[in-house]
Design a protein around this motif. Sequence first.
Motif, PDB file in Angstrom:
ATOM      1  N   GLN A 111     -33.408  -7.190  29.575  1.00 58.86           N
ATOM      2  CA  GLN A 111     -33.026  -7.292  30.933  1.00 58.86           C
ATOM      3  C   GLN A 111     -32.220  -6.231  31.744  1.00 58.86           C
ATOM      4  O   GLN A 111     -32.823  -5.858  32.631  1.00 58.86           O
ATOM      5  CB  GLN A 111     -32.084  -8.568  30.969  1.00 58.86           C
ATOM      6  N   PRO A 112     -31.298  -5.502  30.990  1.00 57.47           N
ATOM      7  CA  PRO A 112     -30.963  -4.314  31.627  1.00 57.47           C
ATOM      8  C   PRO A 112     -31.787  -3.351  31.877  1.00 57.47           C
ATOM      9  O   PRO A 112     -31.964  -2.527  33.090  1.00 57.47           O
ATOM     10  CB  PRO A 112     -29.739  -3.493  30.772  1.00 57.47           C
ATOM     11  N   ILE A 113     -32.781  -3.124  30.941  1.00 55.28           N
ATOM     12  CA  ILE A 113     -33.977  -2.023  31.159  1.00 55.28           C
ATOM     13  C   ILE A 113     -34.812  -2.509  32.126  1.00 55.28           C
ATOM     14  O   ILE A 113     -35.269  -1.751  33.173  1.00 55.28           O
ATOM     15  CB  ILE A 113     -34.795  -1.838  29.756  1.00 55.28           C
ATOM     16  N   TYR A 114     -35.058  -3.836  32.215  1.00 48.56           N
ATOM     17  CA  TYR A 114     -36.237  -3.956  33.377  1.00 48.56           C
ATOM     18  C   TYR A 114     -35.340  -4.213  34.671  1.00 48.56           C
ATOM     19  O   TYR A 114     -36.011  -3.460  35.726  1.00 48.56           O
ATOM     20  CB  TYR A 114     -36.660  -5.421  33.180  1.00 48.56           C
ATOM     21  N   ILE A 115     -34.096  -4.459  34.867  1.00 45.65           N
ATOM     22  CA  ILE A 115     -33.488  -4.400  36.158  1.00 45.65           C
ATOM     23  C   ILE A 115     -33.462  -2.789  36.464  1.00 45.65           C
ATOM     24  O   ILE A 115     -33.447  -2.621  37.737  1.00 45.65           O
ATOM     25  CB  ILE A 115     -32.159  -4.944  36.065  1.00 45.65           C
ATOM     26  N   ASN A 116     -32.964  -2.120  35.605  1.00 48.62           N
ATOM     27  CA  ASN A 116     -32.676  -0.504  36.148  1.00 48.62           C
ATOM     28  C   ASN A 116     -33.886  -0.105  36.650  1.00 48.62           C
ATOM     29  O   ASN A 116     -34.055   0.754  37.418  1.00 48.62           O
ATOM     30  CB  ASN A 116     -32.051   0.361  34.723  1.00 48.62           C
ATOM     31  N   ARG A 141     -21.456  -0.124  39.543  1.00 46.31           N
ATOM     32  CA  ARG A 141     -20.019  -0.356  40.015  1.00 46.31           C
ATOM     33  C   ARG A 141     -19.792  -0.941  41.264  1.00 46.31           C
ATOM     34  O   ARG A 141     -18.981  -1.991  41.475  1.00 46.31           O
ATOM     35  CB  ARG A 141     -19.155   1.218  40.306  1.00 46.31           C
ATOM     36  N   VAL A 142     -20.797  -0.567  42.455  1.00 44.78           N
ATOM     37  CA  VAL A 142     -20.789  -1.463  43.676  1.00 44.78           C
ATOM     38  C   VAL A 142     -21.146  -2.842  43.285  1.00 44.78           C
ATOM     39  O   VAL A 142     -20.648  -3.926  43.821  1.00 44.78           O
ATOM     40  CB  VAL A 142     -21.817  -0.861  44.569  1.00 44.78           C
ATOM     41  N   ALA A 143     -22.059  -3.011  42.663  1.00 50.15           N
ATOM     42  CA  ALA A 143     -22.531  -4.517  42.114  1.00 50.15           C
ATOM     43  C   ALA A 143     -21.306  -5.490  41.490  1.00 50.15           C
ATOM     44  O   ALA A 143     -21.086  -6.447  42.006  1.00 50.15           O
ATOM     45  CB  ALA A 143     -23.749  -4.821  40.935  1.00 50.15           C
ATOM     46  N   ASP A 144     -20.631  -4.658  40.717  1.00 48.53           N
ATOM     47  CA  ASP A 144     -19.511  -5.459  40.123  1.00 48.53           C
ATOM     48  C   ASP A 144     -18.453  -5.703  41.035  1.00 48.53           C
ATOM     49  O   ASP A 144     -17.892  -6.874  40.924  1.00 48.53           O
ATOM     50  CB  ASP A 144     -18.982  -4.530  38.986  1.00 48.53           C
ATOM     51  N   GLY A 145     -18.258  -4.618  41.899  1.00 43.74           N
ATOM     52  CA  GLY A 145     -17.457  -4.879  43.287  1.00 43.74           C
ATOM     53  C   GLY A 145     -17.956  -6.209  44.021  1.00 43.74           C
ATOM     54  O   GLY A 145     -16.996  -6.886  44.372  1.00 43.74           O
ATOM     55  N   LEU A 146     -18.948  -6.347  44.261  1.00 44.46           N
ATOM     56  CA  LEU A 146     -19.386  -7.299  44.945  1.00 44.46           C
ATOM     57  C   LEU A 146     -19.191  -8.750  44.402  1.00 44.46           C
ATOM     58  O   LEU A 146     -18.816  -9.687  45.015  1.00 44.46           O
ATOM     59  CB  LEU A 146     -20.969  -7.475  45.177  1.00 44.46           C
ATOM     60  N   ASP A 147     -19.483  -8.810  42.794  1.00 43.39           N
ATOM     61  CA  ASP A 147     -19.208  -9.866  42.097  1.00 43.39           C
ATOM     62  C   ASP A 147     -17.635 -10.260  42.544  1.00 43.39           C
ATOM     63  O   ASP A 147     -17.179 -11.405  42.541  1.00 43.39           O
ATOM     64  CB  ASP A 147     -19.721  -9.846  40.823  1.00 43.39           C
ATOM     65  N   GLU A 148     -16.742  -9.280  42.104  1.00 44.75           N
ATOM     66  CA  GLU A 148     -15.691  -9.483  42.238  1.00 44.75           C
ATOM     67  C   GLU A 148     -15.086  -9.932  43.619  1.00 44.75           C
ATOM     68  O   GLU A 148     -14.033 -10.738  43.633  1.00 44.75           O
ATOM     69  CB  GLU A 148     -14.659  -8.269  41.962  1.00 44.75           C
ATOM     70  N   ALA A 159     -22.997 -11.508  50.433  1.00 43.85           N
ATOM     71  CA  ALA A 159     -23.230 -10.433  49.391  1.00 43.85           C
ATOM     72  C   ALA A 159     -24.480 -10.347  49.001  1.00 43.85           C
ATOM     73  O   ALA A 159     -24.961  -8.869  48.902  1.00 43.85           O
ATOM     74  CB  ALA A 159     -22.403 -10.829  48.110  1.00 43.85           C
ATOM     75  N   ASN A 160     -25.318 -11.181  49.218  1.00 43.51           N
ATOM     76  CA  ASN A 160     -26.826 -11.068  49.015  1.00 43.51           C
ATOM     77  C   ASN A 160     -27.612 -10.628  50.268  1.00 43.51           C
ATOM     78  O   ASN A 160     -28.865 -10.289  50.349  1.00 43.51           O
ATOM     79  CB  ASN A 160     -27.335 -12.399  48.541  1.00 43.51           C
ATOM     80  N   ARG A 172     -27.489  -6.885  41.713  1.00 45.55           N
ATOM     81  CA  ARG A 172     -26.786  -8.182  41.486  1.00 45.55           C
ATOM     82  C   ARG A 172     -27.915  -9.210  41.716  1.00 45.55           C
ATOM     83  O   ARG A 172     -27.427 -10.238  40.867  1.00 45.55           O
ATOM     84  CB  ARG A 172     -25.923  -8.176  42.675  1.00 45.55           C
ATOM     85  N   SER A 173     -28.769  -9.200  42.662  1.00 46.29           N
ATOM     86  CA  SER A 173     -29.587 -10.255  42.724  1.00 46.29           C
ATOM     87  C   SER A 173     -30.412 -10.580  41.388  1.00 46.29           C
ATOM     88  O   SER A 173     -30.632 -11.618  40.881  1.00 46.29           O
ATOM     89  CB  SER A 173     -30.477 -10.266  43.742  1.00 46.29           C
ATOM     90  N   LEU A 174     -31.094  -9.513  40.905  1.00 46.62           N
ATOM     91  CA  LEU A 174     -31.711  -9.424  39.702  1.00 46.62           C
ATOM     92  C   LEU A 174     -31.153  -9.910  38.481  1.00 46.62           C
ATOM     93  O   LEU A 174     -31.372 -10.606  37.582  1.00 46.62           O
ATOM     94  CB  LEU A 174     -32.747  -8.067  39.649  1.00 46.62           C
ATOM     95  N   SER A 175     -29.661  -9.371  38.485  1.00 42.70           N
ATOM     96  CA  SER A 175     -28.830  -9.961  37.517  1.00 42.70           C
ATOM     97  C   SER A 175     -28.559 -11.224  37.445  1.00 42.70           C
ATOM     98  O   SER A 175     -28.571 -12.007  36.193  1.00 42.70           O
ATOM     99  CB  SER A 175     -27.556  -8.905  37.406  1.00 42.70           C
ATOM    100  N   GLY A 176     -28.314 -11.845  38.592  1.00 43.60           N
ATOM    101  CA  GLY A 176     -28.002 -13.247  38.680  1.00 43.60           C
ATOM    102  C   GLY A 176     -29.056 -14.051  38.374  1.00 43.60           C
ATOM    103  O   GLY A 176     -28.959 -14.982  37.588  1.00 43.60           O
ATOM    104  N   THR A 177     -30.491 -13.709  38.811  1.00 46.27           N
ATOM    105  CA  THR A 177     -31.580 -14.444  38.137  1.00 46.27           C
ATOM    106  C   THR A 177     -31.808 -14.340  36.794  1.00 46.27           C
ATOM    107  O   THR A 177     -32.300 -15.330  36.368  1.00 46.27           O
ATOM    108  CB  THR A 177     -32.937 -13.879  39.429  1.00 46.27           C
ATOM    109  N   GLY A 178     -31.774 -13.167  36.375  1.00 42.94           N
ATOM    110  CA  GLY A 178     -31.881 -13.070  34.856  1.00 42.94           C
ATOM    111  C   GLY A 178     -31.057 -13.770  34.210  1.00 42.94           C
ATOM    112  O   GLY A 178     -31.380 -14.448  33.134  1.00 42.94           O
ATOM    113  N   ASN A 179     -29.701 -13.829  34.440  1.00 42.50           N
ATOM    114  CA  ASN A 179     -28.689 -14.348  33.634  1.00 42.50           C
ATOM    115  C   ASN A 179     -29.074 -15.981  33.745  1.00 42.50           C
ATOM    116  O   ASN A 179     -28.966 -16.663  32.594  1.00 42.50           O
ATOM    117  CB  ASN A 179     -27.404 -14.279  34.184  1.00 42.50           C
ATOM    118  N   LEU A 180     -29.451 -16.543  34.906  1.00 38.21           N
ATOM    119  CA  LEU A 180     -29.785 -18.146  34.872  1.00 38.21           C
ATOM    120  C   LEU A 180     -30.846 -18.505  34.069  1.00 38.21           C
ATOM    121  O   LEU A 180     -30.857 -19.186  33.423  1.00 38.21           O
ATOM    122  CB  LEU A 180     -30.058 -18.203  36.350  1.00 38.21           C
ATOM    123  N   ALA A 181     -31.875 -17.362  34.138  1.00 36.59           N
ATOM    124  CA  ALA A 181     -33.382 -17.612  33.454  1.00 36.59           C
ATOM    125  C   ALA A 181     -32.592 -17.618  31.898  1.00 36.59           C
ATOM    126  O   ALA A 181     -33.216 -18.545  31.133  1.00 36.59           O
ATOM    127  CB  ALA A 181     -34.020 -16.642  33.761  1.00 36.59           C
TER     128      ALA A 181
END
Length: 490
Positions: free
Chosen positions: A66-71, A98-105, A117-118, A154-163
């Motif tokens: 997942q991180p490879i695909y998102i990057n 770092r900014v994506a982690d800040g948005l989640d926080e 945020a989205n 952040r959007s791709l990470s959220g979708t990937g984690n849900l999947a």
Amino acid sequence: MPLLWLVLIVLALGVVGYVLGRQKAMTSADGDSRHLHSLPSYYGTNVSLFVVVPALLVMAAWLIVQPIYINSSVAADLPQSAVTDSNTLGLFMSDVRRVADGLDEAVAQGAMTREYANDLRAGFTDVRDRLADVGVALGSDVDASTLAAAQKYRSLSGTGNLAMTVVVLALAIAGFVYAYGRTQKDFRARNVVEQFIRAILVVAASIAILTTVGIVLSLVFNTIEFFKLYPAADFFFGTTWAPSFGGGSELGVLPLLWGTLYISVIALAVAVPIGLFAAIYLSEYAGPKARGFAKPLIELLAGIPTIVYGLFALLTVGPLLVNTFGKGGALGVDWMSGASSVTTAGLVMGIMLIPFVSSLSDDIINAVPQSMRDGSLGLGATKSETVKQVVLPAALPGIVGAILLAASRAIGETMIVVLGAGAAARLSMNPLEAMTTVTAKIVSQLTGDADFASPEALVAFALGMTLFVMTLGLNVLALYIVRKYREQYE
């Protein structure tokens, strides 16, 4: 769903599967385990394995891919002006994460809604202010394009984690249904479980082998890149080590090899006699109480972190040598100008190696058959003559193997050298001068923002490859000698 929760849910399903699988097997046998093909625990373990193992394997693979695909997806949408080379891309992606982690926080603390945020149309200044409210400072180098990339990340990470959550839980449930449905008294659960365990052991062994292969290949490929930029003859036969990231570097490895071998020889000169004599005493002369007290204390030396040894060399042994051999010292000579020297590092490293030589030699001496001792004593030899003329010659191949293993450990040591030997790369016979080793220069060349397209950074891989070949040769030789010895007496 947080990753820890997902893992705990899968493990909980595995426990439930174990209980229900065992219960169903007993029910099918009318409560009499003698009617079962396998023990009841095998039926529960079979269901548990089908629940846990496939789900966790898919989760591990997902977390890698997942991180490879998102990057790659985020990098594909970046403007060309923002990314000029691989190093710039790496720095840009670190800002994005770092900014994506800040948005989640910020969402977690209520500073902004998830929808805001989205929203790619959100005002950059407003987002910066809201992130600052929760302690996330973007910095002046983060612009609107970085924010947009972070929102996509952040959007791709959220979708990937849900999947991943859905797939992993579905796979765990499917495994439970499949294994539970096959559970009945005539099912060969033991065979399936043993095959499962064998496959897990094979995978574990393969991971160890593949890790070693990956390390070697990374060294080989980067070493080849280095020799494309720097002549191999100058590296292997050069007598000057003077790296300069501005160009004009002299990267001769001979001073580093000399320092490495010099320090290792002094360390072995300390460790081998003390360790060997300690092993002879513990195995041949010490009583059970003395051995039970002394052997653990000696082996405690192996558990001390090497950074502690380095501080001991820098703060205690080095100043002591200066007070003895330095200007105004006890001997009235001016042979040593600073606490860092080959002798300082060698003495402390020798202390660190004592348990390696002692423990291995003790085990090897104890492996010598008692009948050889009894025969020597029966012929009238004394205890010391038996040790000197019978036990030590019989154990000599194993002792040599132990010494070679300790030598390979000395060659690869870093922290003691960094703190105790100094950083000067020179060819000198004076053991009271500061020198350095291959491992210390690997650390220094990769410290900071290294440009891996330059020979000054890639030389670290060539040094690592050189060190790897040296230690591999010593280890192979030591293992060959030890195995030959063991085959003789087992």
